[in-house]
Motif scaffolding. Structure first.
Motif, PDB file in Angstrom:
ATOM      1  N   THR A 164       0.830  -1.211   0.000  1.00 55.86           N
ATOM      2  CA  THR A 164       0.000   0.000   0.000  1.00 55.86           C
ATOM      3  C   THR A 164       0.856   1.249   0.000  1.00 55.86           C
ATOM      4  O   THR A 164       0.550   2.239  -0.686  1.00 55.86           O
ATOM      5  CB  THR A 164      -0.931   0.001   1.225  1.00 55.86           C
ATOM      6  N   ARG A 165       1.950   1.213   0.740  1.00 51.64           N
ATOM      7  CA  ARG A 165       2.880   2.343   0.767  1.00 51.64           C
ATOM      8  C   ARG A 165       3.427   2.633  -0.626  1.00 51.64           C
ATOM      9  O   ARG A 165       3.462   3.785  -1.069  1.00 51.64           O
ATOM     10  CB  ARG A 165       4.024   2.029   1.744  1.00 51.64           C
ATOM     11  N   VAL A 166       3.858   1.592  -1.312  1.00 53.24           N
ATOM     12  CA  VAL A 166       4.408   1.769  -2.663  1.00 53.24           C
ATOM     13  C   VAL A 166       3.348   2.343  -3.597  1.00 53.24           C
ATOM     14  O   VAL A 166       3.615   3.249  -4.399  1.00 53.24           O
ATOM     15  CB  VAL A 166       4.947   0.429  -3.202  1.00 53.24           C
TER      16      VAL A 166
ATOM     17  N   SER B 144      -0.079  10.780  -7.865  1.00 59.44           N
ATOM     18  CA  SER B 144      -0.087  12.212  -7.551  1.00 59.44           C
ATOM     19  C   SER B 144      -1.206  12.510  -6.556  1.00 59.44           C
ATOM     20  O   SER B 144      -2.180  11.744  -6.438  1.00 59.44           O
ATOM     21  CB  SER B 144      -0.310  13.039  -8.821  1.00 59.44           C
ATOM     22  N   ASP B 145      -1.082  13.623  -5.850  1.00 65.52           N
ATOM     23  CA  ASP B 145      -2.124  14.015  -4.894  1.00 65.52           C
ATOM     24  C   ASP B 145      -3.454  14.231  -5.610  1.00 65.52           C
ATOM     25  O   ASP B 145      -4.514  13.845  -5.106  1.00 65.52           O
ATOM     26  CB  ASP B 145      -1.711  15.293  -4.162  1.00 65.52           C
TER      27      ASP B 145
ATOM     28  N   GLU C 293     -13.957   6.294  -5.175  1.00 66.04           N
ATOM     29  CA  GLU C 293     -13.855   6.173  -3.722  1.00 66.04           C
ATOM     30  C   GLU C 293     -14.857   5.179  -3.162  1.00 66.04           C
ATOM     31  O   GLU C 293     -15.946   4.968  -3.699  1.00 66.04           O
ATOM     32  CB  GLU C 293     -14.059   7.540  -3.061  1.00 66.04           C
ATOM     33  N   VAL C 294     -14.431   4.574  -2.063  1.00 64.93           N
ATOM     34  CA  VAL C 294     -15.291   3.742  -1.230  1.00 64.93           C
ATOM     35  C   VAL C 294     -14.958   4.123   0.210  1.00 64.93           C
ATOM     36  O   VAL C 294     -14.140   5.008   0.457  1.00 64.93           O
ATOM     37  CB  VAL C 294     -15.026   2.232  -1.467  1.00 64.93           C
ATOM     38  N   SER C 295     -15.553   3.480   1.166  1.00 64.06           N
ATOM     39  CA  SER C 295     -15.165   3.725   2.555  1.00 64.06           C
ATOM     40  C   SER C 295     -13.801   3.094   2.824  1.00 64.06           C
ATOM     41  O   SER C 295     -13.362   2.189   2.104  1.00 64.06           O
ATOM     42  CB  SER C 295     -16.203   3.142   3.515  1.00 64.06           C
TER      43      SER C 295
ATOM     44  N   ASP D  95      -5.792   7.178   1.466  1.00 67.15           N
ATOM     45  CA  ASP D  95      -4.614   7.135   0.598  1.00 67.15           C
ATOM     46  C   ASP D  95      -3.773   8.397   0.741  1.00 67.15           C
ATOM     47  O   ASP D  95      -2.536   8.335   0.747  1.00 67.15           O
ATOM     48  CB  ASP D  95      -5.049   6.971  -0.861  1.00 67.15           C
ATOM     49  N   PHE D  96      -4.434   9.557   0.850  1.00 61.22           N
ATOM     50  CA  PHE D  96      -3.686  10.809   0.971  1.00 61.22           C
ATOM     51  C   PHE D  96      -2.888  10.855   2.266  1.00 61.22           C
ATOM     52  O   PHE D  96      -1.697  11.191   2.274  1.00 61.22           O
ATOM     53  CB  PHE D  96      -4.643  11.998   0.891  1.00 61.22           C
ATOM     54  N   ILE D  97      -3.525  10.517   3.382  1.00 59.16           N
ATOM     55  CA  ILE D  97      -2.823  10.540   4.675  1.00 59.16           C
ATOM     56  C   ILE D  97      -1.760   9.456   4.722  1.00 59.16           C
ATOM     57  O   ILE D  97      -0.652   9.679   5.245  1.00 59.16           O
ATOM     58  CB  ILE D  97      -3.828  10.371   5.835  1.00 59.16           C
ATOM     59  N   PHE D  98      -2.047   8.287   4.153  1.00 56.16           N
ATOM     60  CA  PHE D  98      -1.039   7.214   4.120  1.00 56.16           C
ATOM     61  C   PHE D  98       0.199   7.696   3.369  1.00 56.16           C
ATOM     62  O   PHE D  98       1.344   7.435   3.784  1.00 56.16           O
ATOM     63  CB  PHE D  98      -1.627   5.972   3.446  1.00 56.16           C
TER      64      PHE D  98
END
Length: 540
Positions: free
Chosen positions: A175-177, A183-184, A192-194, A234-237
């Motif tokens: 997930t990190r990779v 891009s942001d 999107e989903v929950s 995803d953004f915070i990760f």
């Protein structure tokens, strides 16, 4: 920098002295010192309501409003910032109690926020780092979840612990990779989903979802059901992968204080609650701003609304559609102790699935400045408002739960300092979301803040109006009126500021075939950004 305090009965403000603090000398974080009644800035008796004209009016002194003010100031655009409370920062504020630094709700600052990197001076914030990972309380013990890039040995040692399977921990790396290769903009506009659905779809086990993801991201979004949009996950990760979790050594309010310190004298007015925006019966009219004390502000260029979502909906009732999603709530409890039962500067999560405590940490393990010498500051967070429980009952429940974690004799020796009930900690951001929506409402009002973008420090800082004059929207409902408004504004202010208003960014909607005064030229309807000296003769 001078702030302005505007008491409700006085239409003119009194000046404030803005100080940093020394927690060991028990000085308050903001020292509000009224000047003598002889000062022209302070009215000693009520007077009739007044009107004030300025370039841009910013409503709200939180991160969004301060970031917008900094942008306007950098463009040499006059403004006034109106803040309803007695201090700047909005939800990002700090108190000093018995020599301890108490942030109003547990907040961390992630250095990987892209917008924050542009507008903040990290070095002067003296950021103190958390351990990159967490301790998870489960089955009577503490288990490590570590960032494999920063703590490889710890990550390898934790592969077999009960917080998740080996596959789960490999999926975290995958997930990190994935997020680092996107891009942001792609992340914030993707399908999107929950968060819960995303984790299940990715293949994470129920074990790691319940014992790690639920308390960790539940704390970040104040959502232990993980209903928040996968875009935010995803953004915070990604930000976590690129940066560190930190605390400013002087408290979280050091962030808004730094932004405010860059602003001109007398540009911020405290205790100035806005009662209404008056559009004068026209959707496209430049609204006036009326304070509760009767004072009226008029803007030549626009109004920026940078307040919490409930206040946005009140001020712009009928102009925007209410989202009808209740905000997220939390309660933060602080205790003092003689010593911490753990030494690491680490976030501790409740992975047991029992009790109301979601997470806690020993703040003085991260930043020694958060407490007086020889003392430990304990911070505990629960998710939800807990309106049905009194502060005493809530505190007793937390103490009972933590006694099982660290031992009854240890926790019972802690001294309770204060509870902070944050009724609106964040907007609810479960799907569907629009994290990159248009800032512009009508022709002259702009909205910014985490309710208009991502619920994070970065969302608050990045959702500012980049340039109220040079709006990047190429559409103009009344080109001729817009041109005349801007030109009249520049002429007036070039005189008022002693010819120092040179080279101010300004936009003109050019008619087909006309040329801009700077000879940029165009043959189609477009927006042209340029600069003019005050000595120019502008067309009428």
């Amino acid at each position: 920098m001078n702030l302005i305090l505007s008491p409700p009965t006085y239409p003119k403000p009194s000046f404030l002295n803005f100080h940093s603090h020394d927690p060991h000398n028990k000085r308050t974080h903001f020292q509000f010192k009224l000047q003598s009644s002889k000062s022209p800035a302070l009215q000693t008796s009520p007077v009739s309501a007044t009107e004030t004209e300025t370039g841009v009016i910013i409503i709200g002194g939180g991160l969004s409003g301060l970031a917008a003010a900094n942008k306007l100031h950098s463009e040499k655009i006059p403004f006034v910032l109106l803040e309803a409370s007695d201090g700047i920062g909005g939800r990002v504020r700090t108190d000093i109690i018995d020599g301890f630094i108490l942030d109003r709700g547990f907040q961390i600052f992630i250095t990987g926020y892209p917008e924050a990197q542009k507008v903040l001076d990290y070095e002067s914030l003296d950021l103190q780092k958390f351990y990159s990972g967490a301790f998870v309380y489960y089955n009577g013990g503490f288990h490590t979840v570590a960032d494999p890039v920063r703590h490889l040995f710890d990550a390898l040692m934790s592969l077999s612990n009960p917080i998740g399977t080996v596959l789960d921990k490999l999926l975290i790396g995958l997930t990190r990779v994935k997020v680092l290769t996107r891009s942001d903009e792609d992340i914030l506009t993707s399908n999107e989903v929950s968060i819960m659905d995303l984790l299940r779809k990715t293949g994470f086990s129920k074990t790691i979802i319940d014992r790690f993801f639920r308390p960790f991201f539940g704390w970040i979004f104040f959502d232990n059901e993980l209903e928040t949009s996968s875009r935010l996950f995803d953004f915070i990760f990604k930000c976590l992968a690129l940066g560190d979790n930190t605390l400013p050594s002087k408290g979280i309010s050091a962030i808004p204080e730094q932004l405010a310190s860059k602003l001109p004298d007398n540009s911020i007015r405290l205790n100035s609650r806005v009662a209404a925006l008056d559009f004068n019966g026209s959707e496209n009219a430049m609204p006036s701003v009326k304070l509760q004390n009767g004072e009226v502000f008029r803007s030549d260029l626009g109004v920026i609304v940078a307040v919490e979502e409930p206040e946005v909906e009140k001020l712009l009732a009928g102009k925007i559609r209410a989202r009808k999603k209740p905000g997220r709530s939390t309660v933060c409890l602080y205790f003092s102790a003689d010593r911490a039962p753990v030494e690491e500067p680490v976030l501790i999560l409740n992975g047991s699935g029992k009790g109301i405590v979601n997470n806690m940490f020993f703040a003085t393990n991260v930043a020694k400045s958060y407490g007086p010498p020889g003392k430990t500051l304990v911070s505990v967070s629960v998710i939800g408002s807990f309106e049905e429980m009194s502060d005493e009952s809530l505190t007793d429940q937390v103490v009972r739960e933590l006694s099982e974690w660290f031992g009854d004799s240890v926790v019972r020796s802690w001294k309770h300092l204060r509870n902070y009930r944050i009724g609106f900690a964040q907007p609810d951001q479960k799907p569907p979301t629009n994290l990159l929506r248009d800032l512009k409402i009508g022709s002259s009002v702009y909205v910014c803040g985490d309710c208009w973008s991502s619920a994070s420090f970065d969302g608050a800082l990045s959702s500012v109006v980049c340039d109220v004059i040079a709006s990047r929207d190429s559409k103009c409902q009344s080109p001729k009126k817009q041109i005349h408004t801007n030109l009249r504004y520049k002429q007036n202010f070039s005189r008022d500021v002693d010819q120092n208003y040179a080279k101010v960014s300004c936009f003109f909607v050019l008619k087909n075939g006309e040329e801009c005064l700077s000879k940029c030229g165009t043959s189609t309807l477009r927006v042209c950004c340029t600069s003019f000296e005050p000595s120019h003769n502008f067309p009428s």
